[in-house]
Motif scaffolding. Structure first.
Motif, short mmCIF file in Angstrom:
data_model
loop_
_atom_site.label_atom_id
_atom_site.label_comp_id
_atom_site.label_asym_id
_atom_site.label_seq_id
_atom_site.Cartn_x
_atom_site.Cartn_y
_atom_site.Cartn_z
N PRO A 6 -9.75 5.46 0.03
CA PRO A 6 -9.66 5.79 1.46
C PRO A 6 -9.10 4.60 2.25
O PRO A 6 -9.49 3.46 1.99
CB PRO A 6 -11.11 6.09 1.85
N VAL A 7 -8.21 4.88 3.18
CA VAL A 7 -7.64 3.79 3.99
C VAL A 7 -8.66 3.33 5.02
O VAL A 7 -9.57 4.07 5.41
CB VAL A 7 -6.34 4.22 4.69
N VAL A 8 -8.49 2.10 5.47
CA VAL A 8 -9.33 1.53 6.52
C VAL A 8 -8.41 1.08 7.65
O VAL A 8 -7.49 0.28 7.43
CB VAL A 8 -10.14 0.31 5.99
N ARG A 9 -8.62 1.60 8.85
CA ARG A 9 -7.77 1.25 9.99
C ARG A 9 -8.52 0.31 10.93
O ARG A 9 -9.63 0.58 11.36
CB ARG A 9 -7.37 2.53 10.74
N LEU A 24 0.84 -1.19 0.00
CA LEU A 24 0.00 0.00 0.00
C LEU A 24 0.88 1.25 0.00
O LEU A 24 1.77 1.38 0.84
CB LEU A 24 -0.90 0.00 1.25
N ILE A 25 0.68 2.15 -0.97
CA ILE A 25 1.42 3.41 -1.01
C ILE A 25 0.53 4.52 -0.44
O ILE A 25 -0.62 4.67 -0.86
CB ILE A 25 1.84 3.78 -2.45
N ILE A 26 1.08 5.26 0.54
CA ILE A 26 0.36 6.40 1.13
C ILE A 26 0.89 7.68 0.49
O ILE A 26 2.02 8.09 0.76
CB ILE A 26 0.57 6.48 2.66
N PRO A 27 0.12 8.34 -0.38
CA PRO A 27 0.62 9.54 -1.07
C PRO A 27 0.42 10.81 -0.23
O PRO A 27 -0.19 10.77 0.85
CB PRO A 27 -0.23 9.59 -2.33
N GLU A 28 0.93 11.93 -0.74
CA GLU A 28 0.69 13.24 -0.13
C GLU A 28 -0.82 13.48 -0.05
O GLU A 28 -1.57 13.08 -0.95
CB GLU A 28 1.33 14.35 -0.97
N ASN A 29 -1.25 14.17 0.99
CA ASN A 29 -2.70 14.36 1.21
C ASN A 29 -3.38 15.21 0.14
O ASN A 29 -4.43 14.84 -0.37
CB ASN A 29 -2.94 15.01 2.58
N ASP A 62 -10.50 14.01 3.21
CA ASP A 62 -11.33 14.41 2.06
C ASP A 62 -11.64 13.24 1.12
O ASP A 62 -12.59 13.31 0.33
CB ASP A 62 -10.63 15.51 1.25
N VAL A 63 -10.81 12.19 1.18
CA VAL A 63 -11.02 11.04 0.28
C VAL A 63 -11.91 10.02 1.00
O VAL A 63 -11.45 9.29 1.88
CB VAL A 63 -9.67 10.40 -0.14
N ARG A 66 -1.63 -0.70 -4.44
CA ARG A 66 -2.73 0.27 -4.50
C ARG A 66 -2.35 1.52 -3.73
O ARG A 66 -1.43 1.50 -2.91
CB ARG A 66 -4.02 -0.36 -3.97
N LEU A 67 -3.05 2.60 -4.02
CA LEU A 67 -2.79 3.89 -3.38
C LEU A 67 -3.86 4.16 -2.34
O LEU A 67 -5.05 4.21 -2.67
CB LEU A 67 -2.79 5.02 -4.43
N GLY A 68 -3.45 4.31 -1.08
CA GLY A 68 -4.40 4.56 0.00
C GLY A 68 -4.19 5.93 0.60
O GLY A 68 -3.13 6.22 1.16
#
Length: 431
Positions: free
Chosen positions: A154-157, A97-102, A135-136, A128-130
């Motif tokens: 959107p990520v799921v924690r 999972l790649i976490i990009p800039e907000n 806002d997402v 995938r990009l999470g």
């Protein structure tokens, strides 16, 4: 393609290039032994400056974008380096999972994410990009001018893991420097690999700490090579507790600038360099080329601060600046298409995987080039950064020039590993 110099002072760099090429077996052995003791950052980009008498890194980014500027011939090396790294970290990895800039939706940044995704897919991973941006709230597909597209989800924690709906990654790759702070959603992920670690983020990391580590590395490398480590190391100092809005602490900053310029003048005199020295004042937690000022004389500071102090007081995401690094300015004597240029080296694991020249037609040899209006010319690193050609005349061989850049880039990468070990809040301490 070797960029041409506009200075006659190419002697020392040609000498350094010759020394590095002649010492290749010793250099590679030295790096091998270092990587047995230290873990390289997962990926990095290093900005270099080549003045003709000095070659040094001026910035090391542990959350690099700009992957879209790497060319097709560079990709096989990036894929191999990624495979080697993943094999060490999580051999059973299937999902990444790649976490990009907000909030960065610029086409160039999204194209960089697409290229990263492509590299990892070719390495045999589901990628995938999470987004951790509030806002997402649902998957968003964004089409790029290149014809590619990226999907932000959107990520799921859950209690101990982070992922996406129906996607559970083994490894999470941050491409977000977290300069505004570490969100709780990324903390306490004990069951997954988080790369780079949270203490590499700009909310905790400091440039002065990195260059302290780099100085240590440069001294050891210089001793091994029999050279003055100043030829590959920018001198620096630090000024703390500044308030650019209230103009407090400026005397301390002026004193640091003056002291560092005096040191540089001494080195210039030793090497017979006629150029006027300068320093770069940068936010110690700076990013994206923001919060940077060129100073040639401490007496100029009040006027410079009056005009540019407000810009220096804030960096990416509106984060205020109270500590700065005062760094020896290394002018660039390289030109591409008649524009001032500087090499940028990209690494994955312990390998140099590519790079490009950053050019800016409106900037001078002593100014920051990472600014709006810059453009990029790829380097042929893919087949040359690891393959020097002995017997070639110094300054005339592209493989040798790029090998030299790769060596200095790897020194900065090694310094980053020293730095992250020293600042790890969870490090085990042995008495």
């Amino acid at each position: 393609m070797v960029p041409h110099f506009i200075t006659a002072l190419t002697g020392p760099i040609n000498e350094l290039e010759q020394r590095i090429i002649d010492s290749t077996p010793a250099i590679e052995r030295w790096f091998r032994l270092e990587w047995m003791e230290h873990t390289p950052p997962f990926y990095a980009s290093i900005d270099l400056r080549n003045s003709g008498f000095k070659l040094a890194p001026v910035d090391t980014n542990l959350f690099p974008s700009g992957w879209n500027n790497l060319t097709e011939p560079m990709l096989p090396l990036a894929v191999q380096a990624t495979m080697a790294s993943i094999e060490k970290i999580c051999p059973e990895a299937r999902n990444l999972l790649i976490i990009p800039e907000n909030h960065n939706r610029s086409p160039s940044y999204l194209a960089s994410l697409a290229q990263l995704q492509r590299i990892f897919k070719m390495s045999g991973l589901n990628v995938r990009l999470g987004s951790i941006s509030p806002d997402v709230k649902k998957p968003v597909e964004i089409n790029l001018p290149t014809g590619q597209s990226v999907v932000l989800e959107p990520v799921v924690r859950t209690k101990r893991r982070l992922g996406l709906k129906h996607f559970d990654p083994c490894t999470i790759l941050l491409n977000n420097d977290l300069s505004a702070g570490v969100p709780g959603i990324l903390e306490e992920l004990y069951e997954q690999y988080l790369l780079p670690p949270l203490h590499a983020s700009w909310s905790m990391r400091r440039k002065s700490r990195h260059f302290q580590s780099y100085e240590e590395v440069a001294k050891r490398f210089g001793k091994m090579l029999g050279i003055d480590h100043w030829l590959i190391h920018p001198l620096f100092a630090k000024a703390e507790g500044l308030d650019f809005a209230q103009h407090t602490g400026m005397e301390a900053l002026s004193a640091q600038v003056d002291a560092l310029l005096t040191k540089i003048r001494r080195k210039y005199k030793e090497y017979g360099i006629k150029d006027k020295p300068f320093v770069m004042v940068k936010a110690d937690n700076g990013t994206y080329g923001q919060g940077i000022m060129t100073v040639r004389d401490a007496k100029e500071l009040p006027e410079l601060l009056a005009t540019a102090g407000e810009k220096l007081g804030f960096v990416h995401n509106g984060v205020s600046v109270h500590d700065v690094i005062v760094q020896e300015g290394v002018q660039t004597s390289e030109r591409m298409h008649d524009a001032v240029a500087e090499p940028v080296v990209y690494t994955m694991d312990r390998y140099v995987v590519g790079g490009f020249y950053r050019m800016h037609p409106e900037r001078g040899i002593d100014e920051n080039l990472n600014a709006p209006g810059s453009s990029y010319v790829p380097l042929a690193f893919a087949h040359s950064a690891q393959m020097p050609q002995a017997g070639q005349h110094p300054g005339a061989s592209a493989p040798n020039r790029f090998y030299m850049y790769g060596v200095i880039g790897r020194l900065a990468m090694l310094a980053a590993s020293y730095e992250l070990e020293a600042t790890d809040p969870d490090a085990e301490v042995y008495d």
